[in-house]
Design an enzyme around this catalytic site. Structure first.
Site, PDB file in Angstrom:
ATOM      1  N   GLY A 122      35.816  46.691  39.784  1.00  0.00           N
ATOM      2  CA  GLY A 122      35.511  45.482  40.543  1.00  0.00           C
ATOM      3  C   GLY A 122      36.791  44.811  40.983  1.00  0.00           C
ATOM      4  N   CYS A 123      36.699  43.540  41.265  1.00  0.00           N
ATOM      5  CA  CYS A 123      37.847  42.762  41.734  1.00  0.00           C
ATOM      6  C   CYS A 123      39.007  42.896  40.741  1.00  0.00           C
ATOM      7  CB  CYS A 123      37.429  41.309  41.855  1.00  0.00           C
ATOM      8  SG  CYS A 123      38.764  40.199  42.280  1.00  0.00           S
ATOM      9  N   PHE A 124      40.174  43.230  41.241  1.00  0.00           N
ATOM     10  CA  PHE A 124      41.310  43.399  40.326  1.00  0.00           C
ATOM     11  C   PHE A 124      41.696  42.110  39.635  1.00  0.00           C
ATOM     12  CE2 PHE A 124      43.994  44.015  44.447  1.00  0.00           C
ATOM     13  CZ  PHE A 124      43.920  42.674  44.771  1.00  0.00           C
ATOM     14  N   TRP A 125      41.371  40.962  40.225  1.00  0.00           N
ATOM     15  CA  TRP A 125      41.656  39.691  39.564  1.00  0.00           C
ATOM     16  C   TRP A 125      40.998  39.647  38.197  1.00  0.00           C
ATOM     17  CZ3 TRP A 125      39.900  35.948  44.007  1.00  0.00           C
ATOM     18  CH2 TRP A 125      40.834  35.961  45.040  1.00  0.00           C
ATOM     19  N   CYS A 126      39.786  40.201  38.118  1.00  0.00           N
ATOM     20  CA  CYS A 126      39.007  40.136  36.875  1.00  0.00           C
ATOM     21  C   CYS A 126      39.349  41.252  35.899  1.00  0.00           C
ATOM     22  CB  CYS A 126      37.517  40.176  37.202  1.00  0.00           C
ATOM     23  SG  CYS A 126      36.980  38.800  38.250  1.00  0.00           S
TER      24      CYS A 126
END
Length: 178
Positions: free
Chosen positions: A16-20
């Site tokens: 998923g989102c690399f931020w997470c």
């Protein structure tokens, strides 16, 4: 004279989102750094905007530099499974599309074998009713994302909280905190 004999390795995970994907690995023992970036595509040095079009073939991922003496790759895999939905091949939580698909990118035959064994064990555990669809693929060039994406959870905690409210936390509680 002091000589550093530390042998580091890298692991590349998409979920998923690399931020997470940074925060769950960032503070584990033996982790030296976690970099947000793009991998698996056909365009060299892609930008965030290019990856978001879905036309570069890249997946948002994290590259984890770690000390295998402190944090073995098998242990990293255990953490990986616990922060992704391994039954969803179309993205992760609120993040939809191929650039958010779950993938373990291996950089050696040992990593490939460990990932395949770990995936089989998870499938056989009965923890999930649906099949484990996370891909295991050879590592391709990893391109670090732009600076504003690095350590996003530290730089922009409110936006990070908003991203995390997309279902990941509830999924983790449901499947792993029992």
């Amino acid at each position: 004279m002091y000589e550093n004999k530390e042998k580091l390795d890298t692991a590349i995970f998409a979920g998923g989102c690399f931020w997470c994907m940074v925060k769950p690995f960032d503070s584990l023992p033996g982790i030296k750094k976690v970099i947000s970036g793009y991998t698996g595509g056909h365009v060299p040095n892609p930008t965030y905007e290019e990856v978001c079009t879905g036309e570069t073939g890249h997946t948002e991922a994290v590259e984890i530099t770690y000390d295998p003496e402190v944090m073995p790759y098998e242990k990293l895999l255990e953490y990986y499974w616990q922060v992704t939905d391994p039954t969803d091949a179309s993205g992760q939580f609120q993040d939809r599309g191929d650039n958010y698909r779950p993938v373990i990118f291996y950089n050696s035959s040992a990593q490939k074998e460990a990932a395949e064994m770990s995936k089989r064990a998870l499938q056989n555990s009965g923890r999930f009713d649906a099949p484990i669809v996370t891909k295991i693929e050879p590592a391709k060039p990893f391109y670090p994302a732009e600076d504003y994406h690095q350590d996003f959870y530290k730089k922009n905690p409110l936006r990070y909280s908003l991203e995390e409210s997309g279902g990941r936390e509830e999924f983790i509680k449901k499947h792993w905190q029992n």
